[in-house]
Design an enzyme around this catalytic site. Structure first.
Site, short mmCIF file in Angstrom:
data_model
loop_
_atom_site.label_atom_id
_atom_site.label_comp_id
_atom_site.label_asym_id
_atom_site.label_seq_id
_atom_site.Cartn_x
_atom_site.Cartn_y
_atom_site.Cartn_z
N ASP A 77 0.83 -1.63 -0.02
CA ASP A 77 0.09 -0.05 -0.30
C ASP A 77 1.11 0.79 -0.40
O ASP A 77 1.80 1.28 1.12
CB ASP A 77 -1.20 0.23 1.59
CG ASP A 77 -1.72 0.68 1.47
OD1 ASP A 77 -2.30 1.32 0.12
OD2 ASP A 77 -2.31 0.96 2.56
N HIS A 78 0.97 2.19 -0.94
CA HIS A 78 1.74 3.67 -1.94
C HIS A 78 2.75 2.94 -1.64
O HIS A 78 3.86 3.72 -0.18
CB HIS A 78 0.83 4.31 0.11
CG HIS A 78 -0.50 4.77 -0.27
ND1 HIS A 78 -0.62 5.85 -1.28
CD2 HIS A 78 -1.27 4.34 0.68
CE1 HIS A 78 -1.99 5.87 -0.71
NE2 HIS A 78 -2.43 5.64 0.14
N HIS A 170 -7.34 9.51 4.07
CA HIS A 170 -7.22 9.32 4.69
C HIS A 170 -7.48 8.90 6.31
O HIS A 170 -7.65 10.41 6.94
CB HIS A 170 -5.87 8.52 5.07
CG HIS A 170 -5.33 7.67 3.74
ND1 HIS A 170 -3.71 8.09 2.85
CD2 HIS A 170 -5.76 6.90 2.74
CE1 HIS A 170 -3.69 7.68 2.26
NE2 HIS A 170 -4.66 6.24 2.09
N HIS A 200 -9.86 5.06 -2.31
CA HIS A 200 -8.87 4.54 -0.65
C HIS A 200 -9.75 5.98 0.58
O HIS A 200 -10.21 6.35 0.38
CB HIS A 200 -7.46 5.64 -0.62
CG HIS A 200 -6.27 5.41 -1.83
ND1 HIS A 200 -4.73 4.43 -0.64
CD2 HIS A 200 -6.24 4.82 -3.09
CE1 HIS A 200 -4.24 3.48 -1.06
NE2 HIS A 200 -4.99 3.55 -3.21
N ASN A 222 -10.34 0.64 -0.22
CA ASN A 222 -9.11 0.35 0.75
C ASN A 222 -9.51 0.68 2.15
O ASN A 222 -10.32 2.18 2.59
CB ASN A 222 -7.73 1.11 0.69
CG ASN A 222 -7.51 0.88 -0.42
OD1 ASN A 222 -7.78 0.09 -1.01
ND2 ASN A 222 -5.77 1.22 -0.30
N ASN A 224 -8.24 0.72 6.44
CA ASN A 224 -7.14 0.46 6.86
C ASN A 224 -8.24 1.25 8.77
O ASN A 224 -8.05 0.95 10.08
CB ASN A 224 -6.52 1.68 6.98
CG ASN A 224 -4.81 1.30 8.16
OD1 ASN A 224 -5.18 0.43 8.82
ND2 ASN A 224 -4.05 1.78 7.66
P1 13P Z 1 -8.21 4.90 6.08
O1 13P Z 1 -7.12 4.29 7.14
O2 13P Z 1 -8.86 5.93 6.05
O3 13P Z 1 -9.63 3.14 6.10
O4 13P Z 1 -8.08 4.47 4.53
C1 13P Z 1 -6.97 3.75 3.78
C2 13P Z 1 -6.78 2.93 2.54
O5 13P Z 1 -6.61 3.85 2.18
C3 13P Z 1 -4.91 2.82 2.78
O6 13P Z 1 -4.55 2.82 1.30
#
Ligand code: 13P
Length: 280
Positions: A77-78, A170, A200, A222, A224
């Site tokens: 990721d990224h 995010h 994301h 996504n 997280n």
């Molecule tokens: P969040 O943490 O806002 O859910 O985003 C996750 C994300 O985009 C990971 O690349």
């Protein structure tokens, strides 16, 4: 996995992992719900787990030991340019090269080189245009709206899926957040055709916006922070209830169990919302 999602008008969740508990919770939820799943690993999380080789070995072994049969992707990721190469070597099945902070020419140059390397090895690659707002593991973005023409330029390099900033950020969304820019999403979709789009910052986006984004070609979402918040709340409750002081409640396997179960709850909820259940 994502081509099928575009055709079927659903999205596959990318859930970021931090440790064994996270990985186990996400894999078992995917299996129980017959859903494809993407395990996301940020560079920071990779470092925390002692390196990408450890992560790849753990995921591979866990899939085998738990008899996971649904499709699973292990995705950086990224990723930085160097991070992508490390993951390719470590055995990841997919990487994201986040060149969004480079001038577009440099993003194009680095992305095209990585597309070739990845495809020679049968690995898929995600690219990003227009940085995603908020902060994740030290990567800070201002929540830009990607220029659809720049998206087309990067899409034409042969990437497998594309993250286009459409006002998403995010972490938690601020009170005054304007919402997703569906006009920008539709314009990008018109230019890039059936290439899967990635959203994301899945935490906290209202369900209706998620559904509309999927109808406009988003096939990977996504998540997280929401898993982290669920884990935190369940762990806090366990400790505040004094459960760690009862019997063997201090055993890490007991201490981490409520948080692990909580991750399963939110992951299932997201899979339902994204429409990926029974799509394995
Ligand atoms: P969040 O943490 O806002 O859910 O985003 C996750 C994300 O985009 C990971 O690349």
């Amino acid at each position: 996995m994502l081509k099928k999602a575009v055709a079927g008008k659903y999205a596959v969740g990318q859930f970021n992992i931090n440790n064994l508990e996270w990985t186990k919770a996400i894999l078992t939820t995917a299996q129980e719900n017959n859903s494809p799943v993407i395990l996301g690993v940020s560079e920071g999380a990779g470092k925390y787990m002692t390196g990408f080789k450890t992560v790849a070995a753990m995921v591979k072994a866990m899939i085998e030991e738990l008899n996971i049969t649904v499709p699973v992707a292990l995705h950086l990721d990224h990723g930085s340019y160097d991070g992508c190469y490390k993951c390719i070597e470590a055995g990841f099945s997919s990487v994201m090269f986040d060149g969004s902070h480079f001038p577009i020419e440099e993003n194009v140059l680095k992305t095209s080189e990585l597309v070739k390397t990845c495809h020679d090895k049968g690995i898929s690659i995600e690219a990003e245009v227009g940085s995603i707002g908020g902060e994740e593991d030290g990567v800070v973005g201002a929540g830009e709206i990607a220029d659809p023409n720049e998206c087309k330029k990067i899409a034409d390099l042969g990437v497998d899926f594309l993250a286009a900033g459409i006002g998403n950020i995010h972490g938690k969304y601020p009170e005054n957040w304007k919402g997703l820019d569906f006009d920008a999403l539709a314009k990008t979709k018109d230019l890039i055709g059936d290439l899967p789009l990635v959203l994301h910052g899945g935490t906290g986006i209202p369900a209706e916006m998620i559904k509309k984004a999927i109808s406009l070609g988003v096939a990977k979402i996504n998540v997280n922070t929401e898993c982290q918040l669920y884990f935190q709340e369940a762990t806090r409750k366990y400790i505040e209830a004094g459960k760690d002081l009862e019997g063997k409640g201090f055993d890490p396997r007991k201490l981490l169990a409520p948080g692990t179960e909580a991750i399963k709850v939110i992951v299932k909820e997201k899979m339902e919302l994204f429409g990926s259940i029974n799509k394995a």
